[in-house]
Design a protein around this motif. Structure first.
Motif, PDB file in Angstrom:
ATOM      1  N   ILE A 295      -5.472  -7.208   8.959  1.00  0.00           N
ATOM      2  CA  ILE A 295      -4.851  -8.527   8.965  1.00  0.00           C
ATOM      3  C   ILE A 295      -3.752  -8.639  10.018  1.00  0.00           C
ATOM      4  CG2 ILE A 295      -5.384  -9.027   6.561  1.00  0.00           C
ATOM      5  CD1 ILE A 295      -2.495  -8.274   5.861  1.00  0.00           C
ATOM      6  N   ASP A 296      -3.525  -7.580  10.800  1.00  0.00           N
ATOM      7  CA  ASP A 296      -2.549  -7.663  11.882  1.00  0.00           C
ATOM      8  C   ASP A 296      -3.092  -6.929  13.109  1.00  0.00           C
ATOM      9  OD1 ASP A 296      -1.337  -4.713  11.777  1.00  0.00           O
ATOM     10  OD2 ASP A 296      -1.565  -5.459   9.729  1.00  0.00           O
ATOM     11  N   PRO A 297      -2.634  -7.336  14.311  1.00  0.00           N
ATOM     12  CA  PRO A 297      -3.161  -6.735  15.541  1.00  0.00           C
ATOM     13  C   PRO A 297      -3.026  -5.211  15.566  1.00  0.00           C
ATOM     14  CG  PRO A 297      -1.901  -8.706  16.070  1.00  0.00           C
ATOM     15  CD  PRO A 297      -1.712  -8.452  14.600  1.00  0.00           C
ATOM     16  N   GLU A 298      -1.868  -4.709  15.197  1.00  0.00           N
ATOM     17  CA  GLU A 298      -1.635  -3.265  15.264  1.00  0.00           C
ATOM     18  C   GLU A 298      -2.652  -2.507  14.414  1.00  0.00           C
ATOM     19  OE1 GLU A 298       2.435  -2.405  14.667  1.00  0.00           O
ATOM     20  OE2 GLU A 298       2.237  -0.291  15.240  1.00  0.00           O
TER      21      GLU A 298
ATOM     22  N   TYR B  78       0.834  -1.210   0.000  1.00  0.00           N
ATOM     23  CA  TYR B  78       0.000   0.000   0.000  1.00  0.00           C
ATOM     24  C   TYR B  78       0.864   1.252   0.000  1.00  0.00           C
ATOM     25  CZ  TYR B  78      -4.506  -2.352   0.655  1.00  0.00           C
ATOM     26  OH  TYR B  78      -5.647  -3.097   0.471  1.00  0.00           O
TER      27      TYR B  78
ATOM     28  N   MET C 156      -8.287 -14.875  13.618  1.00  0.00           N
ATOM     29  CA  MET C 156      -7.742 -13.774  12.818  1.00  0.00           C
ATOM     30  C   MET C 156      -7.856 -14.051  11.329  1.00  0.00           C
ATOM     31  SD  MET C 156      -4.375 -12.365  14.700  1.00  0.00           S
ATOM     32  CE  MET C 156      -4.105 -11.267  13.294  1.00  0.00           C
TER      33      MET C 156
ATOM     34  N   GLN D 172     -11.463 -12.839   9.310  1.00  0.00           N
ATOM     35  CA  GLN D 172     -12.096 -11.531   9.322  1.00  0.00           C
ATOM     36  C   GLN D 172     -12.053 -10.811   7.991  1.00  0.00           C
ATOM     37  OE1 GLN D 172     -10.143 -10.183  12.731  1.00  0.00           O
ATOM     38  NE2 GLN D 172     -11.873 -10.545  14.068  1.00  0.00           N
TER      39      GLN D 172
ATOM     40  N   HIS E 240      -5.476  -7.776  19.792  1.00  0.00           N
ATOM     41  CA  HIS E 240      -6.594  -6.984  19.284  1.00  0.00           C
ATOM     42  C   HIS E 240      -7.928  -7.558  19.726  1.00  0.00           C
ATOM     43  CE1 HIS E 240      -5.795 -10.239  16.609  1.00  0.00           C
ATOM     44  NE2 HIS E 240      -6.955 -10.095  16.017  1.00  0.00           N
TER      45      HIS E 240
ATOM     46  N   GLY F 285     -11.271  -8.309  17.549  1.00  0.00           N
ATOM     47  CA  GLY F 285     -11.395  -7.421  16.410  1.00  0.00           C
ATOM     48  C   GLY F 285     -12.280  -6.223  16.667  1.00  0.00           C
TER      49      GLY F 285
ATOM     50  N   SER G  11      -1.334  -0.282  20.722  1.00  0.00           N
ATOM     51  CA  SER G  11      -1.671  -1.117  19.565  1.00  0.00           C
ATOM     52  C   SER G  11      -0.724  -2.310  19.474  1.00  0.00           C
ATOM     53  CB  SER G  11      -1.619  -0.286  18.289  1.00  0.00           C
ATOM     54  OG  SER G  11      -0.367   0.321  18.143  1.00  0.00           O
TER      55      SER G  11
ATOM     56  N   GLN H 125     -11.374  -6.867   7.826  1.00  0.00           N
ATOM     57  CA  GLN H 125     -10.816  -6.216   8.998  1.00  0.00           C
ATOM     58  C   GLN H 125      -9.297  -6.245   8.829  1.00  0.00           C
ATOM     59  OE1 GLN H 125     -12.245  -6.908  12.904  1.00  0.00           O
ATOM     60  NE2 GLN H 125     -14.271  -7.595  12.258  1.00  0.00           N
TER      61      GLN H 125
ATOM     62  N   HIS I 265      -5.652  -3.370  13.729  1.00  0.00           N
ATOM     63  CA  HIS I 265      -6.963  -3.380  14.378  1.00  0.00           C
ATOM     64  C   HIS I 265      -7.122  -2.146  15.270  1.00  0.00           C
ATOM     65  CE1 HIS I 265      -9.237  -7.006  13.438  1.00  0.00           C
ATOM     66  NE2 HIS I 265      -8.100  -7.639  13.309  1.00  0.00           N
ATOM     67  N   TYR I 266      -6.082  -1.853  16.028  1.00  0.00           N
ATOM     68  CA  TYR I 266      -6.135  -0.678  16.898  1.00  0.00           C
ATOM     69  C   TYR I 266      -6.181   0.612  16.075  1.00  0.00           C
ATOM     70  CZ  TYR I 266      -5.384  -3.142  21.329  1.00  0.00           C
ATOM     71  OH  TYR I 266      -5.530  -3.942  22.444  1.00  0.00           O
TER      72      TYR I 266
ATOM     73  N   SER J 276      -7.169   1.107   4.066  1.00  0.00           N
ATOM     74  CA  SER J 276      -6.100   0.885   5.041  1.00  0.00           C
ATOM     75  C   SER J 276      -5.015  -0.012   4.482  1.00  0.00           C
ATOM     76  CB  SER J 276      -6.679   0.248   6.311  1.00  0.00           C
ATOM     77  OG  SER J 276      -5.626  -0.047   7.211  1.00  0.00           O
ATOM     78  N   SER J 277      -3.790   0.305   4.840  1.00  0.00           N
ATOM     79  CA  SER J 277      -2.671  -0.554   4.458  1.00  0.00           C
ATOM     80  C   SER J 277      -2.623  -1.790   5.354  1.00  0.00           C
ATOM     81  CB  SER J 277      -1.362   0.222   4.536  1.00  0.00           C
ATOM     82  OG  SER J 277      -1.193   0.785   5.804  1.00  0.00           O
ATOM     83  N   HIS J 278      -3.592  -1.933   6.248  1.00  0.00           N
ATOM     84  CA  HIS J 278      -3.674  -3.138   7.077  1.00  0.00           C
ATOM     85  C   HIS J 278      -4.671  -4.141   6.518  1.00  0.00           C
ATOM     86  CE1 HIS J 278      -1.002  -1.592  10.143  1.00  0.00           C
ATOM     87  NE2 HIS J 278      -1.609  -0.435   9.998  1.00  0.00           N
ATOM     88  N   PHE J 279      -5.146  -3.894   5.300  1.00  0.00           N
ATOM     89  CA  PHE J 279      -5.945  -4.900   4.603  1.00  0.00           C
ATOM     90  C   PHE J 279      -5.004  -5.677   3.684  1.00  0.00           C
ATOM     91  CE2 PHE J 279      -9.761  -1.747   4.755  1.00  0.00           C
ATOM     92  CZ  PHE J 279     -10.016  -2.106   6.067  1.00  0.00           C
ATOM     93  N   MET J 280      -5.502  -6.789   3.113  1.00  0.00           N
ATOM     94  CA  MET J 280      -4.647  -7.563   2.206  1.00  0.00           C
ATOM     95  C   MET J 280      -4.292  -6.707   0.989  1.00  0.00           C
ATOM     96  SD  MET J 280      -3.535 -10.554   3.111  1.00  0.00           S
ATOM     97  CE  MET J 280      -3.326 -11.676   1.718  1.00  0.00           C
TER      98      MET J 280
END
Lengths: 266, 266, 266, 266
Positions: free
Chosen positions: D94-97, A100, C246, C249, C55, D166, C51, D92, D99-100, D50-54
């Motif tokens: 893909i990593d814990p960070e 991204y 995880m 989702q 989560h 999540g 964070s 949602q 999610h926050y 978000s860059s936290h998606f795949m």
């Protein structure tokens, strides 16, 4: 550092068409874009470095090191053609977040050149070797497939419900945020990871030549791809080693001066 | 925090040569650089801490803790020599992104001292034990190998098409962005992960001494490396444990005051 | 967000001693610090969210949710005692980088209260159950062990060449940057991951009581730890499930309105 | 980029109720929220990338690409109802960070609309198929369950000591920081990963309709969910492939112009 673009030159381009060909399945996009860069004698004007590439440098024949990078080239319009920006490179991000970050960085940079349209190139793994691979197309916006209907692109891909992974997909998808539209050309390839697939690159190139209205001697492709295969095998072996070596880069602190310390050097 | 350099002193150095020797394959670079630090009585002037090192501290003989760090030392020129900056340390980054971040941090800092040239040190895993290991060289720029031709460095490495992983490669490769050139010296080593390889370090040191025009008693090397081996074995065992323990650092919240809560302490 | 501290109150404290007891091996530090919080009737004044925690939220008896956090408490000096700041919590960082980030955040906050000295608490996994576990000590600076010599702490730990993982180690080690010194108390424990070890916590508490010059009825410890064990088993089961979930989702996009789209809801 | 919200419209809403239904176990929350969006003819006003998606895009029936996103919809109050904001989406973090990060981004955005109350939706994996699944409730604050006591929600969930993973859990838990309270509705579901669970979504919807005081024809749910199942199976297969392909996106650098270079294209 994250991701940064270093400019070598600031070319003035008129409504340039942006073409991306980074490594991916069968190296289809990369082979095709690289061929264009060489045959159109494109000129490099910027390099992108990123901390989302692997943490090594490549050793070249000349014994000089090569940092992993993506490279921007331009071609000035001749005859009926259009100004082009070509993006090729050694690597894509090794983690999702970096994909991204790099895509946004590229799009932001392309916007500065007034890019409104892009063509991204890649392979589509279909799990078998096909005599006559097709070029599957995906567009940035509903209905845009009509614009590209005269170029032998198969726009039935949607019925297979798939995904386009990495730069080719993200650049096209995120382009909307930057006011850009376009098409992704995917050459059908077996999807076998190691070997580059010149057949898939060839069909993509044929579509591209029609779209760009240029004629190139595509027979040179085969020889170059041959040479490339052995090289890639070596590189991928190196990569496996690289991952193994990441575990070894830690070490105890230097011994203290005091006598009672366990004395050692490293 | 990410990565930060803490200065202990601001030495004034004239056109210093920067030498990096962080842990890696066979601990070759680290052993060689550490030897220089001790034998040249180099003085520490800065420390680099990073959140890309492992999240533990080492317990020293004195029962005091040691945070993982990289350390900068300097040596003022004597006779024909040159001012030197030496970088040694306990660890490299444990993730690819951190490798880039730390390399940029180091190069940015080195630029402040006017560094224009660097020598990075490491090992080259060749998968076998060699009676007479060679020193393989890689340079930052095409043709630069000629500058170093009188120091018994093998500049045919490129023909093997390889990679240089971690700091030794990235510092050299990214140095261009900071106006620095240089050479990487890789001592051939078996690549067996745990044991430090004093033979490989020795051949690297011999080349280095020629380049720096200094004479050091290299026989001390063996004894020091012996002591080091057992220490490293212990540390690596600790590291394996450390990874196992990461899973254990979570726990339920403290019980609420109300009677209906499940009461517990932790 | 990264890591942020939310203040509930701004207590005025005189030269406070900072005591950390976050979850870790055998939950030794957490049990001990929690016991102090309860028996000294410490008052919560700040919470740290990050964070770098898992989560999810925990579901409490009251059906209300509990975000994972670390909590700061204070105790005002009585008689010969000293003002105290106690840090307990549900979790430590789940990744190395977060460990550094959180440690720096905590130290930076502690500096605002004029903290100059700290005691960090934890367990030391020794791989066996010991009748009389010892308290192993580590200090921030060479020679500082002498300051703590009258408290039955074993300062020979260094000879075993080990590491202190997570907050207890990093706070002590990084404290130097913030002008803080101190000691880490590690109760010997088997290192078996799931069960909290009240015996190890007890010996740590005994040392602590001496150091703080307070008398607490340590017999309450056993009952509380019993209740805790079952709770922890449940929680750890939940954590394993959490990691499995995880993967679930993600989901396809909502169908487009057009007839030709595959229609679906989710 | 990290996480960013792109606004399509700035609706004026009066004390809106925020309802979240992102993908999760059994896709319970997503099915329920999507049904509300369609049946209440909600209007989209913002998208979250978000860059936290795949790092891929989905290929739609129309051959256009779809970037993974979360979408905000609003519904203006009719009759006795309340203004609503509905959040649905493809994925949602893909990593814990992430999610926050995403939860904070959403809450910060919701605060701008004056949101004081939220309902988050999800599934609760119970490991078995139940004839009459219940709706388990969790609240943001102790005692708040009383406010929701008339809606057939089971508030005994706390006795099972669990976690809410999540967005549904974090939004509720972190809401406190943003001055928001609320309830999480979890439909009991087997927890089998791939298939969406319309039965669990139905019971959640029934509770929701009571709470929102609206009547919707819930029989449409079955047909839509049927169509969805096959689609989801295909998508999850794609995801497995996507992970495999991440390994293939690196490649050697382009050959240099010099004759002595190994010549290749890609």
């Amino acid at each position: 550092m994250a991701t940064r673009i270093f400019e070598l030159e600031k070319p003035k381009l008129k409504n340039p068409l942006f073409i991306e060909g980074l490594p991916g399945i069968g190296h289809v996009g990369r082979i095709a874009a690289q061929f264009l860069v060489e045959e159109l004698k494109a000129k490099k004007f910027a390099e992108l470095l990123s901390s989302h590439f692997m943490h090594y440098v490549l050793l070249q024949q000349s014994s000089s090191v090569h940092v992993l990078k993506n490279e921007f080239y331009y071609v000035k319009a001749k005859g009926k053609g259009r100004d082009l920006i070509l993006l090729i490179g050694d690597s894509q991000s090794i983690d999702p977040e970096g994909h991204y970050e790099i895509a946004h960085e590229i799009l932001d940079y392309m916007r500065k050149f007034g890019v409104k349209e892009m063509i991204t190139l890649g392979g589509l793994g279909i799990g078998e070797v096909k005599e006559n691979p097709k070029v599957i197309g995906a567009v940035s916006d509903d209905g845009l497939d009509k614009k590209y209907k005269n170029f032998s692109i198969d726009f039935d891909a949607g019925s297979k419900v798939g995904t386009i992974i990495g730069a080719s997909g993200l650049l096209l998808g995120l382009g909307k945020v930057y006011g850009m539209k376009g098409v992704c050309l995917l050459g059908e390839t077996s999807g076998y990871p190691i070997l580059p697939d010149p057949r898939a690159a060839e069909v993509v190139l044929k579509v591209l030549m029609k779209m760009l209205n240029v004629k190139l001697d595509i027979r040179k492709l085969d020889k170059k791809v041959k040479e490339m295969e052995e090289f890639i095998k070596k590189i991928e072996e190196m990569q496996r080693k690289a991952i193994g070596q990441m575990m070894q880069q830690q070490m105890p602190p230097r011994g203290k001066e005091g006598k009672e310390e366990l004395s050692y050097i490293g």
